[in-house]
Enzyme design. Structure first.
Site, PDB file in Angstrom:
ATOM      1  N   HIS A 139       0.883  -1.620   0.635  1.00 13.51           N
ATOM      2  CA  HIS A 139      -0.088   0.103  -0.072  1.00 13.51           C
ATOM      3  C   HIS A 139       1.156   1.039  -0.182  1.00 13.51           C
ATOM      4  O   HIS A 139       1.561   0.763   1.068  1.00 13.51           O
ATOM      5  CB  HIS A 139      -0.933  -0.460   1.493  1.00 13.51           C
ATOM      6  CG  HIS A 139      -1.784   0.725   1.271  1.00 13.51           C
ATOM      7  ND1 HIS A 139      -1.776   2.208   1.448  1.00 13.51           N
ATOM      8  CD2 HIS A 139      -3.478   0.760   1.554  1.00 13.51           C
ATOM      9  CE1 HIS A 139      -2.848   2.831   1.694  1.00 13.51           C
ATOM     10  NE2 HIS A 139      -3.694   2.115   1.613  1.00 13.51           N
ATOM     11  N   ASP A 216       2.933  -3.807   8.117  1.00 12.14           N
ATOM     12  CA  ASP A 216       2.004  -3.070   7.840  1.00 12.14           C
ATOM     13  C   ASP A 216       0.727  -4.555   8.392  1.00 12.14           C
ATOM     14  O   ASP A 216       0.402  -4.985   7.356  1.00 12.14           O
ATOM     15  CB  ASP A 216       1.192  -2.603   6.463  1.00 12.14           C
ATOM     16  CG  ASP A 216       0.571  -1.943   5.995  1.00 12.14           C
ATOM     17  OD1 ASP A 216      -0.202  -1.873   7.076  1.00 12.14           O
ATOM     18  OD2 ASP A 216       0.120  -1.213   5.200  1.00 12.14           O
ATOM     19  N   GLN A 219      -4.054  -4.689   7.746  1.00 16.40           N
ATOM     20  CA  GLN A 219      -5.586  -5.852   7.021  1.00 16.40           C
ATOM     21  C   GLN A 219      -5.337  -7.126   7.577  1.00 16.40           C
ATOM     22  O   GLN A 219      -6.553  -7.628   7.357  1.00 16.40           O
ATOM     23  CB  GLN A 219      -5.554  -5.609   4.974  1.00 16.40           C
ATOM     24  CG  GLN A 219      -5.695  -5.384   4.504  1.00 16.40           C
ATOM     25  CD  GLN A 219      -6.962  -4.417   4.317  1.00 16.40           C
ATOM     26  OE1 GLN A 219      -7.834  -5.039   4.428  1.00 16.40           O
ATOM     27  NE2 GLN A 219      -7.363  -2.549   4.313  1.00 16.40           N
ATOM     28  N   LYS A 242     -10.390  -0.533  10.765  1.00 12.47           N
ATOM     29  CA  LYS A 242     -11.286  -0.903   9.917  1.00 12.47           C
ATOM     30  C   LYS A 242     -10.870  -2.366  10.507  1.00 12.47           C
ATOM     31  O   LYS A 242     -11.667  -4.033  10.041  1.00 12.47           O
ATOM     32  CB  LYS A 242      -9.506  -1.224   8.875  1.00 12.47           C
ATOM     33  CG  LYS A 242      -9.421  -0.787   8.026  1.00 12.47           C
ATOM     34  CD  LYS A 242      -8.018  -1.149   7.243  1.00 12.47           C
ATOM     35  CE  LYS A 242      -7.149   0.018   6.597  1.00 12.47           C
ATOM     36  NZ  LYS A 242      -8.072   0.782   5.606  1.00 12.47           N
ATOM     37  N   CYS A 382      -5.148   2.550  -4.073  1.00  8.27           N
ATOM     38  CA  CYS A 382      -3.790   3.115  -3.001  1.00  8.27           C
ATOM     39  C   CYS A 382      -2.288   2.002  -3.293  1.00  8.27           C
ATOM     40  O   CYS A 382      -1.592   1.813  -2.771  1.00  8.27           O
ATOM     41  CB  CYS A 382      -3.488   4.009  -1.563  1.00  8.27           C
ATOM     42  SG  CYS A 382      -4.653   4.597  -1.418  1.00  8.27           S
TER      43      CYS A 382
END
Lengths: 429, 161
Positions: A139, A216, A219, A242, A382
């Site tokens: 991303h 990261d 997600q 999220k 993104c």
């Protein structure tokens, strides 16, 4: 579908907790929300927790000695304990940020600030000859900050390529991660492809060469059990919004000895040790990285979201999403003219399904889907460089969460066919 | 279906059979625009010729040619195609008026009452203004044309000095 087919997750009971899922869109169509990868919806429990804080305990935390300040501070730090426990961390290792993007920037800027922060912070200095390694599937939030760090410091940015089937190409890992590598930054689960990366194996290689590893997890933490003590990485970033939590709060988890050796990113009130007119010393982590009055109501809301997910059980959330993903890969992937961008097998793969529809631009796909109440994301999500790898400018992306149903996957597949009929493309004839 | 208000038949026709697509010579201005949210791209070329042979390029200059190459959704493609039909052969003053009218229409949130005498086929885009996310698609080629035109005028000024 019966609940037994969905494992131990009762989707209808879950959906009843999310008021927004009962609304209609575009002339009375039931809402089919398939954009949780962008932001999730919030259950009443989260909204109530935030409202309760404002209605009963609101005060600026870590300031003042009155009762409300005590209660607010207690609520904020209790929230930190809950959120830390959710990812297997200790409270002192969890820094609250605005979102995952800011959490990543915090590390990137600490690394460039280290150059001017004296000997105590030398460990984080990077410069010419040093290498930062990312991946092509990042991303922008986990790519641009590292590009910028390299531009500021003279370090070199390198990256893992992706394979045609949506996995990381690790064939060059022995050359790519070497003694010059200072940091490896990669996504745990791709927001476009759904791919779950082997971060533990990559971290082992990185650590063998003295490099740090930042993951990261924006997600992954919302969708699967994540335990930082098992993952074997050094930094982990994720966003509250999220994972059923409020907007405006994110988390940076870091190994405590590393956080202690990092200079601040944003400076100001409440991150200080002692302030003189000409210089200042820093508070210990996590306060060192939380300048200004923090987002206590959102921390309380995020803790309520963690409690909600824990009550459902992250194993159940994962199993439910895997079942939806497997079903969608078939229902959507089998449609004529549809190409899935990402792994087509459900192994090591989360619930993000990005696809192209032959001869129809994603904007137009999204528009027809929206007209039948199916809300998906269109564009490059993104991750522009990643889309170039797959020779497309943009895709349509459906993402699933614990409140989605098999019927909603059917609605998606029917909507795609309606799109093909509307534009009269070959696949529809 | 609300979709029909956006995807007017005129728009779908231009999308399927675009007019004046493909970059042409000669030109004296060119601009490349990208929509950062979706990556759609358009390159627009313009040739302005003075109203009086040998004269300066002013408001009365003729838009002798507009050509483009593009990649994107139906709305952005159709908009580029309609734009060339409207602009080629118009004066610069008329072109700028169309740009202003079209921009105003796109920001009208579905409430606009376009002047068909000015906008001709472009009135079909009125429905797009109800969808904020798509306004940029419709404006992409127009913004590129505006920049390409500015470049034409700049080039001519440099040539004259």
């Amino acid at each position: 579908m019966t609940t037994s087919e969905l494992g131990r997750l009762d989707v209808e009971a879950v959906r009843a907790d999310f008021p927004i899922l009962a609304r209609t869109v575009r002339d009375g169509r039931p809402l089919v929300y398939l954009d949780s990868g962008a932001t999730s919806q919030k259950p009443r429990q989260v909204l109530d927790a935030e409202r309760d804080f404002y209605e009963r305990h609101n005060a600026a935390v870590h300031r003042g000695a009155h009762q409300l300040a005590e209660e607010a501070t207690d609520a904020y730090e209790s929230a930190r304990a809950t959120i830390s426990a959710f990812v297997g961390a200790q409270p002192g290792e969890v820094v609250f940020t605005k979102n995952a993007t800011e959490a990543i920037n915090l590390v990137a800027y600490a690394m460039s600030n280290a150059a001017t922060s004296g000997e105590a912070y030398a460990r984080f200095v990077v410069g010419p000859g040093d290498e930062i390694v990312v991946t092509e599937m990042e991303h922008h939030a986990n790519l641009v900050p590292w590009q910028q760090l390299c531009q500021r410091t003279g370090a070199t940015l390198r990256w893992f390529p992706v394979t045609s089937d949506g996995r990381l190409d690790l064939s060059g890992i022995d050359e790519l991660i070497n003694d010059n590598t200072k940091l490896v930054a990669l996504t745990h689960q791709s927001n476009v492809l759904g791919t779950v990366n082997p971060v533990t194996a990559i971290a082992e290689r990185a650590h063998a060469h003295g490099a740090l590893v930042l993951v990261d997890a924006a997600q992954s933490v919302p969708h699967m059990p994540v335990d930082v003590t098992e993952l074997g990485v050094d930094f982990l970033a994720f966003s509250g919004h999220k994972m059923l939590g409020p907007n405006g709060i994110g988390v940076l988890w870091g190994r405590p000895e590393l956080l202690a050796a990092m200079p601040p990113f944003i400076s100001g009130g409440s991150m200080i040790g002692v302030v003189y007119m000409d210089h200042t010393t820093w508070a210990d982590p996590p306060q060192r990285f939380e300048a200004g009055v923090p987002m206590a109501p959102q921390a309380v809301g995020l803790a309520a979201a963690c409690d909600y997910l824990s009550a459902v059980g992250m194993e159940n959330v994962l199993a439910h999403e895997q079942a939806l993903t497997q079903y969608a890969l078939k229902q959507v992937g089998d449609l004529p003219g549809v190409r899935i961008v990402g792994p087509t097998d459900p192994v090591d793969r989360g619930g993000a399904i990005s696809f192209t529809v032959e001869d129809i631009h994603p904007h137009d796909v999204g528009q027809v889907l929206d007209d039948v109440g199916v809300e998906v994301r269109v564009g490059h999500h993104c991750a522009w460089p990643l889309h170039r790898c797959y020779e497309t400018v943009a895709t349509t992306r459906a993402t699933f969460y614990l409140y989605n149903t098999f019927a909603e996957v059917d609605a998606l597949a029917e909507g795609i066919q309606a799109t093909q009929r509307f534009f009269g493309t070959a696949a529809a004839r | 279906m609300q979709l029909d208000s956006m995807y007017q038949e005129i728009i779908l026709d231009h999308y399927r059979n675009p007019h004046n697509k493909g970059l042409r010579e000669p030109h004296n201005g060119e601009a490349h625009h990208i929509n950062p949210t979706c990556g759609d791209e358009v390159t627009v070329r313009v040739r302005l010729t003075p109203a009086v042979e040998g004269g300066a390029l002013d408001d009365k200059a003729t838009i002798a040619d507009v050509s483009y190459d593009s990649m994107g959704c139906s709305i952005s493609q159709a908009s580029a195609s309609v734009l060339t039909d409207l602009l080629i052969g118009s004066t610069l003053e008329e072109g700028m008026r169309m740009l202003d009218e079209f921009t105003e229409l796109m920001h009208s949130k579905g409430q606009g009452e376009p002047d068909e005498d000015v906008l001709q086929d472009a009135v079909a885009f009125a429905g797009v203004s109800k969808y904020p996310a798509r306004i940029k698609c419709a404006l992409l080629a127009w913004m590129a044309w505006k920049d390409a035109t500015a470049q034409s005028l700049e080039t001519e000024k440099e040539g004259a000095s």
